[in-house]
Design an enzyme around this catalytic site. Structure first.
Site, PDB file in Angstrom:
ATOM      1  N   LYS A 162     -18.818 -44.498   0.669  1.00 14.19           N
ATOM      2  CA  LYS A 162     -17.869 -43.601  -0.014  1.00 14.19           C
ATOM      3  C   LYS A 162     -16.615 -44.363  -0.457  1.00 14.19           C
ATOM      4  O   LYS A 162     -16.172 -44.249  -1.604  1.00 14.19           O
ATOM      5  CB  LYS A 162     -17.502 -42.456   0.946  1.00 14.19           C
ATOM      6  CG  LYS A 162     -16.360 -41.575   0.521  1.00 14.19           C
ATOM      7  CD  LYS A 162     -16.743 -40.581  -0.533  1.00 14.19           C
ATOM      8  CE  LYS A 162     -15.529 -39.805  -1.006  1.00 14.19           C
ATOM      9  NZ  LYS A 162     -15.805 -38.868  -2.056  1.00 14.19           N
TER      10      LYS A 162
ATOM     11  N   THR B  35     -14.485 -37.021   4.501  1.00 13.50           N
ATOM     12  CA  THR B  35     -14.223 -38.439   4.224  1.00 13.50           C
ATOM     13  C   THR B  35     -13.198 -38.909   5.250  1.00 13.50           C
ATOM     14  O   THR B  35     -12.061 -38.418   5.257  1.00 13.50           O
ATOM     15  CB  THR B  35     -13.645 -38.626   2.809  1.00 13.50           C
ATOM     16  OG1 THR B  35     -14.557 -38.083   1.862  1.00 13.50           O
ATOM     17  CG2 THR B  35     -13.400 -40.093   2.510  1.00 13.50           C
TER      18      THR B  35
ATOM     19  N   LYS C 226      -5.898 -41.108  -1.054  1.00  7.31           N
ATOM     20  CA  LYS C 226      -6.443 -41.089   0.321  1.00  7.31           C
ATOM     21  C   LYS C 226      -7.609 -42.079   0.441  1.00  7.31           C
ATOM     22  O   LYS C 226      -7.658 -42.902   1.358  1.00  7.31           O
ATOM     23  CB  LYS C 226      -6.926 -39.674   0.656  1.00  7.31           C
ATOM     24  CG  LYS C 226      -7.660 -39.590   1.982  1.00  7.31           C
ATOM     25  CD  LYS C 226      -8.390 -38.278   2.185  1.00  7.31           C
ATOM     26  CE  LYS C 226      -9.327 -38.414   3.390  1.00  7.31           C
ATOM     27  NZ  LYS C 226     -10.122 -37.223   3.654  1.00  7.31           N
TER      28      LYS C 226
HETATM   29  P1  NAD Z   1      -9.386 -28.595   2.347  1.00  2.00           P
HETATM   30  O1  NAD Z   1      -8.050 -28.971   2.891  1.00  2.00           O
HETATM   31  O2  NAD Z   1      -9.489 -27.636   1.215  1.00  2.00           O
HETATM   32  O3  NAD Z   1     -10.314 -28.019   3.535  1.00  2.00           O
HETATM   33  C1  NAD Z   1     -10.280 -28.459   4.859  1.00  2.00           C
HETATM   34  C2  NAD Z   1     -10.444 -27.239   5.765  1.00  2.00           C
HETATM   35  O4  NAD Z   1     -10.509 -27.670   7.132  1.00  2.00           O
HETATM   36  C3  NAD Z   1      -9.258 -26.259   5.672  1.00  2.00           C
HETATM   37  O5  NAD Z   1      -9.743 -24.966   5.323  1.00  2.00           O
HETATM   38  C4  NAD Z   1      -8.650 -26.299   7.085  1.00  2.00           C
HETATM   39  O6  NAD Z   1      -8.113 -25.043   7.497  1.00  2.00           O
HETATM   40  C5  NAD Z   1      -9.853 -26.699   7.921  1.00  2.00           C
HETATM   41  N1  NAD Z   1      -9.482 -27.280   9.210  1.00  2.00           N
HETATM   42  C6  NAD Z   1      -8.578 -28.261   9.463  1.00  2.00           C
HETATM   43  N2  NAD Z   1      -8.555 -28.529  10.780  1.00  2.00           N
HETATM   44  C7  NAD Z   1      -9.464 -27.714  11.367  1.00  2.00           C
HETATM   45  C8  NAD Z   1      -9.890 -27.530  12.705  1.00  2.00           C
HETATM   46  N3  NAD Z   1      -9.355 -28.234  13.723  1.00  2.00           N
HETATM   47  N4  NAD Z   1     -10.831 -26.582  12.946  1.00  2.00           N
HETATM   48  C9  NAD Z   1     -11.364 -25.853  11.930  1.00  2.00           C
HETATM   49  N5  NAD Z   1     -11.002 -25.995  10.641  1.00  2.00           N
HETATM   50  C10 NAD Z   1     -10.066 -26.919  10.362  1.00  2.00           C
HETATM   51  O7  NAD Z   1     -10.087 -29.982   1.968  1.00  2.00           O
HETATM   52  P2  NAD Z   1     -11.352 -30.198   0.983  1.00  2.00           P
HETATM   53  O8  NAD Z   1     -10.883 -30.433  -0.395  1.00  2.00           O
HETATM   54  O9  NAD Z   1     -12.364 -29.137   1.269  1.00  2.00           O
HETATM   55  O10 NAD Z   1     -11.883 -31.608   1.519  1.00  2.00           O
HETATM   56  C11 NAD Z   1     -12.606 -31.713   2.756  1.00  2.00           C
HETATM   57  C12 NAD Z   1     -13.089 -33.152   2.902  1.00  2.00           C
HETATM   58  O11 NAD Z   1     -13.926 -33.481   1.791  1.00  2.00           O
HETATM   59  C13 NAD Z   1     -11.975 -34.196   2.924  1.00  2.00           C
HETATM   60  O12 NAD Z   1     -12.276 -35.155   3.907  1.00  2.00           O
HETATM   61  C14 NAD Z   1     -11.992 -34.782   1.529  1.00  2.00           C
HETATM   62  O13 NAD Z   1     -11.527 -36.106   1.486  1.00  2.00           O
HETATM   63  C15 NAD Z   1     -13.474 -34.689   1.184  1.00  2.00           C
HETATM   64  N6  NAD Z   1     -13.756 -34.609  -0.263  1.00  2.00           N
HETATM   65  C16 NAD Z   1     -13.056 -33.755  -1.053  1.00  2.00           C
HETATM   66  C17 NAD Z   1     -13.332 -33.701  -2.421  1.00  2.00           C
HETATM   67  C18 NAD Z   1     -12.569 -32.767  -3.319  1.00  2.00           C
HETATM   68  O14 NAD Z   1     -12.673 -32.921  -4.546  1.00  2.00           O
HETATM   69  N7  NAD Z   1     -11.818 -31.791  -2.796  1.00  2.00           N
HETATM   70  C19 NAD Z   1     -14.339 -34.511  -2.966  1.00  2.00           C
HETATM   71  C20 NAD Z   1     -15.087 -35.346  -2.116  1.00  2.00           C
HETATM   72  C21 NAD Z   1     -14.780 -35.385  -0.750  1.00  2.00           C
END
Ligand code: NAD
Length: 297
Positions: A171, A96, A246
């Site tokens: 979204k 997102t 966010k």
């Molecule tokens: P998270 O922080 O658990 O995971 C993100 C991952 O990206 C981490 O493991 C981090 O190490 C990795 N990362 C960051 N920079 C990087 C790079 N340069 N190269 C490789 N890896 C990298 O976050 P999440 O909860 O998995 O959410 C991910 C996305 O999904 C976000 O944009 C969030 O808004 C969206 N989202 C989350 C949810 C939820 O409930 N968690 C629901 C809908 C959407």
């Protein structure tokens, strides 16, 4: 079977990549975190040394990153996916991020003859684990047709929202409805308490009346009426208040940039800002009822 590069194996990306493996795809995974990489390998993915190794030889690459900043680096930073990918590789960003960055990255990819789809999801960590996410996809129809069968291995609904950026627009509009409606439902339950109306009765009546909405009937912020809702487990997430904030701020950024008046969206962002600032970033977003009741913040 497709060869898929998967970058960003966090709370969402980890189980999504595991579901692609289960569906029989060959997944090359990369994350900055060694622990996240270990979990993906245990689920059957192959470890890649960096993002460009995950993209080499891939039919399709999926990214699931925290925000627009990381997406910018991974796609368009030095050695980023836009320069590293072969022109027949389809890029799909499920993170997102803000609409402006999504459109800029999609255009940068198009400049190299690549298709980059914005495909954020709804359904949270439980939906990622259960392969029941909803994907909202922006970008050319040709890219959507290629991505759809692969995204279906991770979700129950895959919807083409329109051209580049339309997925991110869908979204943030959806989550603005969710944030505003949750606050309205919380206020109604607190008012009912003060008026001596039992929460169960308000639920019974409003769930069959014009106040009916998802925040009430699927995610009720008071314990009892909806047994699976986070209100029954001390507001453990679910969907954290930090994530809601966010998305509400992304909606406000887009509204301000385009001169669109969204006063309730702005108020919801302000209230979630207070809730998160009071120490509730990791509380489920329905826990804001405690602040509205005057218990927190
Ligand atoms: P998270 O922080 O658990 O995971 C993100 C991952 O990206 C981490 O493991 C981090 O190490 C990795 N990362 C960051 N920079 C990087 C790079 N340069 N190269 C490789 N890896 C990298 O976050 P999440 O909860 O998995 O959410 C991910 C996305 O999904 C976000 O944009 C969030 O808004 C969206 N989202 C989350 C949810 C939820 O409930 N968690 C629901 C809908 C959407």
């Amino acid at each position: 079977m497709a060869r898929i590069g998967f970058i960003g194996l966090g709370n969402m990306g980890g189980p999504m990549a595991a579901n692609l493996v289960k569906a029989g795809h060959k997944v090359a995974a990369f994350d900055l975190s060694a622990d996240r990489m270990g979990a993906a390998v245990a689920a059957g993915a192959a470890a890649s040394a960096d993002a460009s190794a995950a993209v080499s030889g891939a039919d399709l690459v999926i990214t699931m990153l925290p925000s627009g900043r990381e997406a910018e680096t991974v796609y368009d930073g030095p050695g980023g996916l836009i320069s590293a990918a072969r022109t027949n590789t389809l890029l799909v960003d499920c993170s997102t991020i803000d609409v402006a960055t999504a459109r800029r990255l999609n255009a940068a990819a198009a400049g190299r003859g690549l298709i980059l789809l914005d495909a954020p999801v709804s359904g949270g960590v439980a939906g990622a684990a259960a392969a029941s996410l909803t994907f909202m996809v922006g970008g050319p129809a040709e890219g959507f047709a290629k991505a759809e069968p692969i995204l279906k291995a991770m979700g129950k609904a895959v919807i083409h929202a329109g051209e580049a950026g339309a997925g991110q627009a869908a979204k943030i509009c959806n989550n603005m409805i969710l944030g505003v409606s949750m606050i309205a439902v919380c206020e109604a339950f607190v008012l009912a308490e003060r008026l001596g109306l039992a929460a169960e009765k308000l639920f019974e009546i409003s769930s069959k009346s014009s106040g009916q909405c998802w925040s009430l009937t699927s995610y009720c912020p008071v314990p009892g009426p909806v047994p699976g809702a986070p209100s029954n487990r001390g507001y453990q997430p679910g969907f954290t208040a930090a994530m809601m904030l966010k998305d509400l701020r992304l909606a406000q950024e887009a509204a301000i940039a385009g001169g669109t008046a969204t006063p309730l969206g702005a108020e919801a962002a302000a209230l979630y800002g207070l809730f998160v600032g009071a120490g509730d970033a990791q509380t489920d977003f329905s826990g804001i009822i405690r602040m509205i009741r005057g218990e927190r913040g």
